[in-house]
Motif scaffolding. Sequence first.
Motif, PDB file in Angstrom:
ATOM      1  N   THR A   1       3.693  -4.552 -35.564  1.00 14.83           N
ATOM      2  CA  THR A   1       4.220  -5.709 -34.848  1.00 14.83           C
ATOM      3  C   THR A   1       5.674  -5.504 -34.492  1.00 14.83           C
ATOM      4  O   THR A   1       6.105  -5.792 -33.377  1.00 14.83           O
ATOM      5  CB  THR A   1       4.108  -6.972 -35.746  1.00 14.83           C
ATOM      6  OG1 THR A   1       2.888  -6.906 -36.454  1.00 14.83           O
ATOM      7  CG2 THR A   1       4.179  -8.221 -34.919  1.00 14.83           C
ATOM      8  N   LEU A   2       6.418  -4.974 -35.472  1.00 22.37           N
ATOM      9  CA  LEU A   2       7.841  -4.785 -35.233  1.00 22.37           C
ATOM     10  C   LEU A   2       8.078  -3.787 -34.105  1.00 22.37           C
ATOM     11  O   LEU A   2       8.902  -4.019 -33.226  1.00 22.37           O
ATOM     12  CB  LEU A   2       8.526  -4.292 -36.509  1.00 22.37           C
ATOM     13  CG  LEU A   2      10.033  -4.134 -36.330  1.00 22.37           C
ATOM     14  CD1 LEU A   2      10.753  -5.348 -36.851  1.00 22.37           C
ATOM     15  CD2 LEU A   2      10.552  -2.889 -36.989  1.00 22.37           C
ATOM     16  N   VAL A   3       7.348  -2.679 -34.136  1.00 20.10           N
ATOM     17  CA  VAL A   3       7.523  -1.673 -33.102  1.00 20.10           C
ATOM     18  C   VAL A   3       7.156  -2.260 -31.737  1.00 20.10           C
ATOM     19  O   VAL A   3       7.866  -2.061 -30.749  1.00 20.10           O
ATOM     20  CB  VAL A   3       6.682  -0.418 -33.395  1.00 20.10           C
ATOM     21  CG1 VAL A   3       6.709   0.545 -32.218  1.00 20.10           C
ATOM     22  CG2 VAL A   3       7.210   0.292 -34.628  1.00 20.10           C
ATOM     23  N   GLN A   4       6.076  -3.023 -31.709  1.00 16.47           N
ATOM     24  CA  GLN A   4       5.693  -3.631 -30.439  1.00 16.47           C
ATOM     25  C   GLN A   4       6.763  -4.562 -29.922  1.00 16.47           C
ATOM     26  O   GLN A   4       7.076  -4.581 -28.751  1.00 16.47           O
ATOM     27  CB  GLN A   4       4.381  -4.398 -30.606  1.00 16.47           C
ATOM     28  CG  GLN A   4       3.180  -3.508 -30.349  1.00 16.47           C
ATOM     29  CD  GLN A   4       1.881  -4.150 -30.776  1.00 16.47           C
ATOM     30  OE1 GLN A   4       1.859  -5.309 -31.184  1.00 16.47           O
ATOM     31  NE2 GLN A   4       0.821  -3.386 -30.692  1.00 16.47           N
ATOM     32  N   GLU A   5       7.354  -5.335 -30.839  1.00 19.29           N
ATOM     33  CA  GLU A   5       8.337  -6.312 -30.404  1.00 19.29           C
ATOM     34  C   GLU A   5       9.667  -5.701 -30.037  1.00 19.29           C
ATOM     35  O   GLU A   5      10.292  -6.085 -29.058  1.00 19.29           O
ATOM     36  CB  GLU A   5       8.555  -7.344 -31.510  1.00 19.29           C
ATOM     37  CG  GLU A   5       7.637  -8.533 -31.376  1.00 19.29           C
ATOM     38  CD  GLU A   5       7.966  -9.583 -32.407  1.00 19.29           C
ATOM     39  OE1 GLU A   5       9.087  -9.585 -32.944  1.00 19.29           O
ATOM     40  OE2 GLU A   5       7.069 -10.408 -32.680  1.00 19.29           O
ATOM     41  N   GLN A   6      10.134  -4.775 -30.845  1.00 21.20           N
ATOM     42  CA  GLN A   6      11.516  -4.336 -30.657  1.00 21.20           C
ATOM     43  C   GLN A   6      11.693  -2.890 -30.241  1.00 21.20           C
ATOM     44  O   GLN A   6      12.744  -2.521 -29.762  1.00 21.20           O
ATOM     45  CB  GLN A   6      12.293  -4.573 -31.956  1.00 21.20           C
ATOM     46  CG  GLN A   6      12.562  -6.031 -32.134  1.00 21.20           C
ATOM     47  CD  GLN A   6      13.381  -6.282 -33.371  1.00 21.20           C
ATOM     48  OE1 GLN A   6      14.152  -5.435 -33.779  1.00 21.20           O
ATOM     49  NE2 GLN A   6      13.193  -7.433 -33.968  1.00 21.20           N
ATOM     50  N   TYR A   7      10.680  -2.075 -30.465  1.00 22.82           N
ATOM     51  CA  TYR A   7      10.824  -0.672 -30.102  1.00 22.82           C
ATOM     52  C   TYR A   7       9.680  -0.279 -29.176  1.00 22.82           C
ATOM     53  O   TYR A   7       9.064   0.766 -29.355  1.00 22.82           O
ATOM     54  CB  TYR A   7      10.821   0.210 -31.351  1.00 22.82           C
ATOM     55  CG  TYR A   7      11.952  -0.072 -32.316  1.00 22.82           C
ATOM     56  CD1 TYR A   7      13.178   0.592 -32.194  1.00 22.82           C
ATOM     57  CD2 TYR A   7      11.804  -0.991 -33.336  1.00 22.82           C
ATOM     58  CE1 TYR A   7      14.204   0.341 -33.090  1.00 22.82           C
ATOM     59  CE2 TYR A   7      12.830  -1.252 -34.231  1.00 22.82           C
ATOM     60  CZ  TYR A   7      14.026  -0.581 -34.104  1.00 22.82           C
ATOM     61  OH  TYR A   7      15.042  -0.816 -34.983  1.00 22.82           O
ATOM     62  N   GLY A   8       9.403  -1.131 -28.210  1.00 26.15           N
ATOM     63  CA  GLY A   8       8.265  -0.939 -27.317  1.00 26.15           C
ATOM     64  C   GLY A   8       8.154   0.477 -26.777  1.00 26.15           C
ATOM     65  O   GLY A   8       7.057   1.022 -26.641  1.00 26.15           O
ATOM     66  N   HIS A   9       9.302   1.101 -26.495  1.00 28.21           N
ATOM     67  CA  HIS A   9       9.285   2.435 -25.905  1.00 28.21           C
ATOM     68  C   HIS A   9       8.781   3.490 -26.878  1.00 28.21           C
ATOM     69  O   HIS A   9       8.564   4.630 -26.498  1.00 28.21           O
ATOM     70  CB  HIS A   9      10.674   2.791 -25.414  1.00 28.21           C
ATOM     71  CG  HIS A   9      11.726   2.744 -26.490  1.00 28.21           C
ATOM     72  ND1 HIS A   9      12.122   1.574 -27.095  1.00 28.21           N
ATOM     73  CD2 HIS A   9      12.435   3.734 -27.062  1.00 28.21           C
ATOM     74  CE1 HIS A   9      13.043   1.844 -27.993  1.00 28.21           C
ATOM     75  NE2 HIS A   9      13.258   3.149 -28.003  1.00 28.21           N
ATOM     76  N   LEU A  10       8.580   3.124 -28.138  1.00 27.39           N
ATOM     77  CA  LEU A  10       8.135   4.115 -29.111  1.00 27.39           C
ATOM     78  C   LEU A  10       6.663   3.944 -29.475  1.00 27.39           C
ATOM     79  O   LEU A  10       6.164   4.567 -30.403  1.00 27.39           O
ATOM     80  CB  LEU A  10       8.975   4.001 -30.392  1.00 27.39           C
ATOM     81  CG  LEU A  10      10.453   4.295 -30.218  1.00 27.39           C
ATOM     82  CD1 LEU A  10      11.185   4.068 -31.526  1.00 27.39           C
ATOM     83  CD2 LEU A  10      10.673   5.719 -29.750  1.00 27.39           C
ATOM     84  N   LEU A  11       5.971   3.093 -28.724  1.00 24.53           N
ATOM     85  CA  LEU A  11       4.580   2.796 -29.079  1.00 24.53           C
ATOM     86  C   LEU A  11       3.706   4.041 -29.183  1.00 24.53           C
ATOM     87  O   LEU A  11       2.800   4.098 -30.011  1.00 24.53           O
ATOM     88  CB  LEU A  11       3.980   1.822 -28.066  1.00 24.53           C
ATOM     89  CG  LEU A  11       4.258   0.353 -28.385  1.00 24.53           C
ATOM     90  CD1 LEU A  11       3.723  -0.559 -27.299  1.00 24.53           C
ATOM     91  CD2 LEU A  11       3.648  -0.019 -29.733  1.00 24.53           C
TER      92      LEU A  11
END
Length: 727
Positions: A172-182
Amino acid sequence: MNGDPFSAVADKHSEFVDLQGLNKPQYEAVTTTEGPVLVIAGAGSGKTRTLVYRVAHLVDKGVAPESILLLTFTRKASQEMLWRAGRLLNETCSRVVGGTFHGIANLLLRRYGSHLGFDSSFSIIDRADAEGIVNLLKSSLGLGKKEKRFPSKRVVVNMISGAVNKSMNLETLVQEQYGHLLDHLEDIEKLRRHYHDFKLDHGLMDYDDLLVNLRRLLEESPEVQQTIAGRFSYIMVDEYQDTNLIQADIVRLAANESKNVMVVGDDSQSIYSFRGADFYNIMRFPKDFGDTRVIKLEENYRSTQPILSLTNNIIENAAEKYTKTLFTSIEGDWLPKLFGGRDELEEASFIVQTIKKLIQQGVEPANIAVLFRSSFHSYKLEIELTADRIEYEKRGGLKLTESAHMKDMIAFFRVLTNPQDTLSWNRILLQLEKVGPATAQKISNTIAGADDVLYTLQNYRAKTTWKEAFDRLVLLYEKLLGAEQKPGMLFEIALHYYQPIFERLYSDDYPKRQKDLDQLKGIMEGYEELQSFIDDTALDPPEQVNAEESCMDRLVLSTIHSAKGLEFDAVFVMGLADGRFPHASASYGEQWEEERRLLYVAATRARKYLYLTYPRQLMTPDRQFRRTGMSPFLSEMSGGLFERINGTGAGGYGQREQISLEEALPVRKKKTKKLQMEDFSVGCKVRHPFFGTGTVKKTSKGRSLDIYFDRHGLKTLHLDYAKLTIL
DNA sequence: TGCGGGAGGTTTTTT
DNA sequence: ACCTCCCGCA
């Protein structure tokens, strides 16, 4: 200490109350309310003061000091608070339990951790250690080698820590704040699991673990929860807007049935969301605790009206409106100043010149501060200050114990308290000549699986190339184990071994570093217990002070984050350029708003004089100059709140002009003259924003060019689309 | 394996 | 200016 409002009124509560404007009902509520109290207070309104009153009042009325728990974010803050309470009572309040969340968590876990099955000999690791582990894991998992865009270790650590602190799962955190690292989500998750296991295997706890485990302890062991809740009948928390969800839970769980919890905070000073702080904790507090007394303090006792008008304006422009508008009765007609320098150098020399003038006018250097967003923003200024022989103290950035040679030394002591701490073993082994990462890893792995570390080391089959050095190390470990455990003594033994290694490792600048080692000696001699020394260096690293100069009254340079809660007569906020402040990677939305609050915190540190400065030109890492405007936060500010000073470029400042609206608007992108085909010829050098430098090979009839780029080979580009510059 | 040199890419803030 | 990676050599 100068100007301490408490010293003059130590035994006159009531007069003091009138003096500082807390009205009678507020004072009563703050000091005597039983049950939950929430104090929402603006900058400079004396938040901490209310806590001091309460502590003093309670002790005065016979509450046992040791049943009061005072939680703050820095140890300095809690020490100062207790000292002030002591002054108010004409006695020390030293038996009041005060400390940081992390410090208290450490103590409780060492004491009661066995209830959760912990070994009490864990080591606390700091962020640099965590990054080191992630790096180790990254290479052993084969991550990030081929893929250039794989996040750096720092980003990974921030992500993992962010997820824990915000009680979110990593995805969830990656999706919300680090979208470019999905794309890397799976690898990051793998890394996170390994990191978790690594810590467990080696008896290491990072900052997040301390809090998470304390919460677990309180939740899962009713027995311990009752012991703790019974011990502390009053809990107080300063800077509550900086707490994260875990800390809020801890406070809730540690309170006993009477819920005598008082928290103090300011929603517009929330600047720690990157480590999970959530200012909604303040909003939620009444719900969590029920029947809460809410007190608002809106009068400012720090700044003059013009400064306050400006800071109010900064926060008024926030997307989310806040509830407070501060007012002051401190008069003053000195308007804050805005200075735009031609470049960083001019900005720095403006600051230096102005500081000199202020000092001439009688402002003490220690009452002047220069604040900035990131610690490297002050490099130019530091050079200028040194050239002018102005002493300064820098806060934020690298701590004393974060330098390599300090970590080397501390590693010797860490393996004494926790032999399983392979991170430290690794460090120690790498100091040996002819021992590199691979060998060090092999040895420390053997140590990690051993019951008797000393025995294992003594019998380790060392290669002849490094056997001699290794034997010396084993001898040292033997000596340290056998020695009397006084930290000062241990230091002597370790330094005797380390000194030659130290001189070899840092041969170019070891005399400078030697001073740090001397300082470490002094620090260690102040401890009775080795364990508490180790804990303290991780939890509350000592500031770098130069012994001869420490008593002098020095100018303060500080990151804004480290200046929180302090105040100065004169404050410079520098580097207010577009792209620097807000930080370039801050996105719109919550991150942008946090940057705004950061500027608010910076500007509200000032009592009388406030200077905002920015360079109009910045050097990019590749030594190119880039023109830049002032920070958007400045350009959106209402006119008339500050006075503009312009650099003349040829020295001599102070040419004052009334602020013109045009200058306050964001600087528009400079229009570049459109290039024509005639401007190019075969062989001429050009630069392309992505491909870099290249040479024109062919000019065709239309508007396209064949260019050979040094790094990307031959490309055909259309003149109207490619953003080329001729070199 | 370890090490030195050179190139290339990077940088928030902190308990 | 600083760290990391990569290569060739001992």
